[in-house]
Design a protein around this motif. Structure first.
Motif, PDB file in Angstrom:
ATOM      1  N   GLY A 174       9.189   4.060   0.354  1.00 11.94           N
ATOM      2  CA  GLY A 174       8.225   3.196   1.682  1.00 11.94           C
ATOM      3  C   GLY A 174       8.304   2.485   1.176  1.00 11.94           C
ATOM      4  N   THR A 175       9.278   1.368   0.706  1.00  8.57           N
ATOM      5  CA  THR A 175       9.327  -0.002   0.663  1.00  8.57           C
ATOM      6  C   THR A 175      11.114  -1.094   0.743  1.00  8.57           C
ATOM      7  OG1 THR A 175      10.024  -0.327  -1.878  1.00  8.57           O
ATOM      8  CG2 THR A 175       7.244  -0.234  -1.373  1.00  8.57           C
ATOM      9  N   GLU A 176      11.895  -0.176   0.578  1.00 13.91           N
ATOM     10  CA  GLU A 176      13.359  -0.202   0.586  1.00 13.91           C
ATOM     11  C   GLU A 176      14.341   0.682   1.049  1.00 13.91           C
ATOM     12  OE1 GLU A 176      15.021  -1.732  -3.305  1.00 13.91           O
ATOM     13  OE2 GLU A 176      14.300  -0.027  -3.992  1.00 13.91           O
ATOM     14  N   ILE A 177      15.565   0.350   1.776  1.00 14.37           N
ATOM     15  CA  ILE A 177      16.705   1.094   1.719  1.00 14.37           C
ATOM     16  C   ILE A 177      17.701   0.821   1.095  1.00 14.37           C
ATOM     17  CG2 ILE A 177      17.996   1.416   3.750  1.00 14.37           C
ATOM     18  CD1 ILE A 177      16.644   1.003   5.954  1.00 14.37           C
TER      19      ILE A 177
END
Length: 213
Positions: A174-177
């Motif tokens: 939800g916050t990073e790749i």
């Protein structure tokens, strides 16, 4: 056996200077990943013949032009890269013709391998054997871009013949790749003991951020 720079400094440090000449390298990745950045870097340290089986040559050239200079050999500029499209219906003969005329110490890029893997197994196995022979004769390397979910049994053949396998694993939260490069196979060298966390934006670098559970 000569060692050839990959064009990515962090990989060259890990592998003692680069990849053994004569190697067939397979880069496995998700189609929606930034793996093209890695292929782009592989094409830069020395003369390269870049064969595109799906995208147009103009599209590939545009990305290569945007990619900046190589990190690989410290020469301050890129070697010549020739980009060509293969026959969309039967690309095998085009790839072999280019491989047979590969300049000494050059890189051959096949982007991507799925249309070739669609051939019957016997023909595809013979193709890989001949490709490896041509690359070895030239003292160069072949980089085969292979998207995950590819063509069934022939993907197994691709990985069996490969000397080096790079497995790029992309995880989206939800916050990073997060991109991790795993090297499970490395003939003539040492495979990585741990995944290498990479930052893939408009270039390739090590991601030094900490993982938070």
């Amino acid at each position: 056996m000569e060692t050839l720079p990959t064009g990515i400094s962090v990989l060259d440090r890990e592998f003692g200077g680069g990849l053994p000449s004569g190697s067939v390298v397979v880069l496995k990745a998700d189609p929606a990943s930034q793996s093209e950045l890695i292929v782009d870097r592989f094409s830069r340290p020395r003369a390269c013949r870049y064969l595109t089986t799906v995208r147009s040559a103009d599209a590939v050239k545009a990305i290569l032009t945007l990619g900046g200079e190589s990190e690989g050999d410290g020469s301050g500029g890129d070697a010549e890269t020739v980009v060509e499209e293969t026959d969309r219906e039967d690309p095998i003969d085009d790839v072999l013709a280019t491989a047979s005329d590969l300049p000494e110490g050059a890189t051959l890029v096949v982007d991507s391998v799925e249309p070739l893997e669609a051939a019957d197994r016997s023909r595809y196995g013979s193709f890989l054997t001949e490709l490896r022979r041509h690359v070895d004769d030239a003292g160069g390397i072949a980089v085969v871009h292979a998207f995950k979910g590819g063509n069934g049994q022939n993907r197994v053949v691709t990985e069996q013949v490969a000397d080096v396998i790079f497995d790029l694993r992309t995880t989206v939260t939800g916050t990073e790749i997060v991109n991790r490069l795993i090297v499970p196979k490395f003939r003539g060298g040492a495979a990585l003991e741990e995944p290498l966390k990479l930052k893939l934006t408009d270039t390739v670098s090590v991601d030094t951020s900490r993982d938070i559970a």
